[in-house]
Design an enzyme around this catalytic site. Structure first.
Site, PDB file in Angstrom:
ATOM      1  CB  SER A 118      -0.866  -0.120   1.313  1.00  0.00           C
ATOM      2  OG  SER A 118       0.091   0.095   2.376  1.00  0.00           O
ATOM      3  CE  LYS A 119      -1.225   6.758  -3.243  1.00  0.00           C
ATOM      4  NZ  LYS A 119      -2.690   6.686  -3.356  1.00  0.00           N
ATOM      5  NE  ARG A 120       0.790  -0.035   6.149  1.00  0.00           N
ATOM      6  CZ  ARG A 120       1.436  -0.863   6.998  1.00  0.00           C
ATOM      7  NH1 ARG A 120       2.592  -0.144   7.596  1.00  0.00           N
ATOM      8  NH2 ARG A 120       1.344  -2.031   6.926  1.00  0.00           N
ATOM      9  CG  HIS A 121       4.384  -1.167   2.065  1.00  0.00           C
ATOM     10  ND1 HIS A 121       3.116  -1.728   1.851  1.00  0.00           N
ATOM     11  CD2 HIS A 121       5.013  -1.993   3.279  1.00  0.00           C
ATOM     12  CE1 HIS A 121       2.820  -2.460   2.883  1.00  0.00           C
ATOM     13  NE2 HIS A 121       3.821  -2.544   3.685  1.00  0.00           N
ATOM     14  N   GLY A 122       5.318   2.891  -0.149  1.00  0.00           N
ATOM     15  CA  GLY A 122       6.153   3.632  -1.240  1.00  0.00           C
ATOM     16  C   GLY A 122       5.082   3.774  -2.155  1.00  0.00           C
TER      17      GLY A 122
END
Ligand code: GLU
Length: 492
Positions: free
Chosen positions: A257-261
């Site tokens: 998800s976005k929190r991984h990049g």
């Protein structure tokens, strides 16, 4: 011979996601491997979330990655239209048939009623499922509710006590009990069919042979299967590919998800990745080649790809691997492509004008060529240029090296300074001329000459080709650094 017809059917509710791009790629590869057809169509029945802008983004990213489609939006074909909102009449005919045969029915339950029902089921520890309240309304009851102006949804009557068996080409046999599936909505109260219904009609009417999609759709598949059965259609072959996981800061793996990049293809494009590197990387997210080789062009992937070598286990998005692959493609790219991809970053950082002069173009080409082994994506260019053009800080080991060879290095750099003072610009010819003169004048050559220049100029004992580095730096900076070095050497 089986006619391979595969499709990518994105919902235009955001930019093309890495996971979507991988689904598209696997469909593309299998179609092309069997001289089949790759179709791109759009699932836009979610009116609130769908946008033309997203559709454009998805198309642009697919094209950028080199996945041109044979049939579908923009290019047309025999089974169009290729946007669901343009196919409502096709769905309507099937809905009428199901209603007439009692395989679907109107449901008038309000949202409040359904929410209360769900809550009660959950309180009892049951998996929520539609109770079937409107299943057996009489035609009179139905008419009365319609006359009251109520806007019903249409639900599919799921057969009871049956097993739906899916022979998934990646996961093997997967069985679902129909009793676990409540009668689900196929047409919303605004008259628009939902994905699970429309997708069946699309796949049937477009003669799709194989459906490769993300694992998150596995639970939709029995719903689609019962619709195929009810309409008397043969199902396509299904292949559900595993989730893509990302590693968080604590090293835990969770759904990417976005929190991984960044998760969109366009974000990687903007970071300066090459499309062939992304394609190569995506292919390895779940598919394993036979040998040790890991670098494949789209053509090579097309030849080698097979669903047998697609794994059921989740794939991990490894940014370092993507960078490594991209670096490998950067080293292989032609000078023209390097310039095409690198120039925008040089413009943005102000190294060259928006409309570069010929000299600037030559400088840019030489610079990218000099530094291409030291970057993993083009957005790293400005930083590395700064590194080589910036002031030099000599590490302790380098200081020791300078002390040990002080006489040689100072002699070479003094000569270098004198020569630089006499020229206006540095290009390959002037630089070679300067080296020749230094060699002649000082008698130093080979390592004594080149290593001295490198250590003095960069503060490092290895790095980019010195000839090219001279051009990256330019005459003025070369001279400035030579002077700075000589001042520094005096203090030793
Ligand atoms: N529109 C769906 C998605 O974007 C496609 C599902 C399918 O391939 O059947 O996930």
């Amino acid at each position: 011979m089986e006619n391979y017809r595969l499709r990518f059917a994105p919902s235009p509710t955001g930019p093309l996601h890495i996971g979507g791009a991988r689904s598209a790629l696997f469909n593309y590869l299998l179609a092309k491997k069997h001289q089949g057809t790759f179709i791109v169509r759009v699932e836009d029945t979610d009116l609130e979330r769908s946008s033309k802008e997203s559709e454009e983004n998805i198309k642009n990213s697919l094209k950028w990655l080199g996945m041109d489609w044979d049939e579908g939006i923009d290019v047309g074909g025999d089974y169009g239209p290729y946007r669901q909102m343009e196919r409502l009449d096709i769905y309507q005919a099937a809905i009428d048939k199901l209603l007439a045969e009692g395989k679907a029915y109107y449901c008038f339950c309000s949202e409040e009623e359904l929410a209360a029902e769900k809550e009660a089921q959950q309180a009892k520890g049951e998996t929520p499922k539609y109770s079937g309240k409107c299943r057996d309304l009489t035609p009179e009851q139905r008419q009365e509710l319609l006359d009251q102006g109520m806007k019903p949804v249409i639900r599919f009557r799921v057969p009871e006590h049956e097993q739906v068996v899916i022979n998934d080409l990646v996961r093997g046999e997967v069985t679902f009990d129909t009793d676990g599936i409540g009668d689900f909505i196929i047409v919303k109260s605004d008259g628009i069919p939902v994905y699970n219904f429309a997708v069946v009609l699309d796949d049937v009417t477009m003669k799709v042979s194989h459906v490769i999609r993300g694992e998150e759709h596995l639970s939709n598949t029995p719903r689609q299967a019962v619709i195929y059965d009810a309409l008397g259609y043969e199902r396509p072959q299904f292949a559900h590919i595993s989730l893509i996981l990302g590693r968080d800061n604590e090293g835990k793996l969770t759904k990417m998800s976005k929190r991984h990049g960044s998760t969109s293809v366009v974000a990687y494009q903007e970071m300066g990745f090459l499309p062939e590197a992304i394609v190569n990387f995506l292919a390895l997210l779940g598919w394993a080649p036979e040998g040790e080789e890991e670098l494949f062009t789209l053509e090579e992937l097309t030849e080698q790809f097979s669903l047998e070598r697609v794994s059921k286990s989740p794939a991990v998005f490894d940014m370092e691997k993507l960078k490594w692959i991209n670096g490998m493609y950067i080293r292989k790219a032609s000078a023209e492509r390097l310039l095409e991809y690198g120039l925008p970053y040089l413009k943005k950082a102000g190294y060259v004008d928006a409309e570069p002069t010929v000299e600037q173009m030559i400088w840019a080409m030489m610079t990218i060529d000099a530094l291409k082994n030291y970057i993993s994506c083009f957005s790293e260019l400005p930083a590395i240029i700064d590194q080589y053009r910036g002031k030099v800080i000599y590490r302790d080991e380098i200081v020791d090296e300078i002390k040990a060879n002080k006489e040689i290095i100072v002699t070479v750099m003094t000569a270098m300074k004198e020569k630089l003072e006499k020229v206006n610009t540095i290009n390959s010819d002037t630089y070679q001329q300067i080296l020749k003169e230094i060699r002649k004048e000082t008698g130093y050559k080979g390592r004594n000459l080149f290593h001295s220049i490198r250590v003095a100029k960069t503060g490092e004992d290895h790095g980019p080709d010195l000839d090219k580095l001279a051009i990256v730096m330019g005459r003025d900076l070369m001279l400035e650094r030579a002077n700075e070095f000589l001042e520094f050497a005096e203090t030793l």
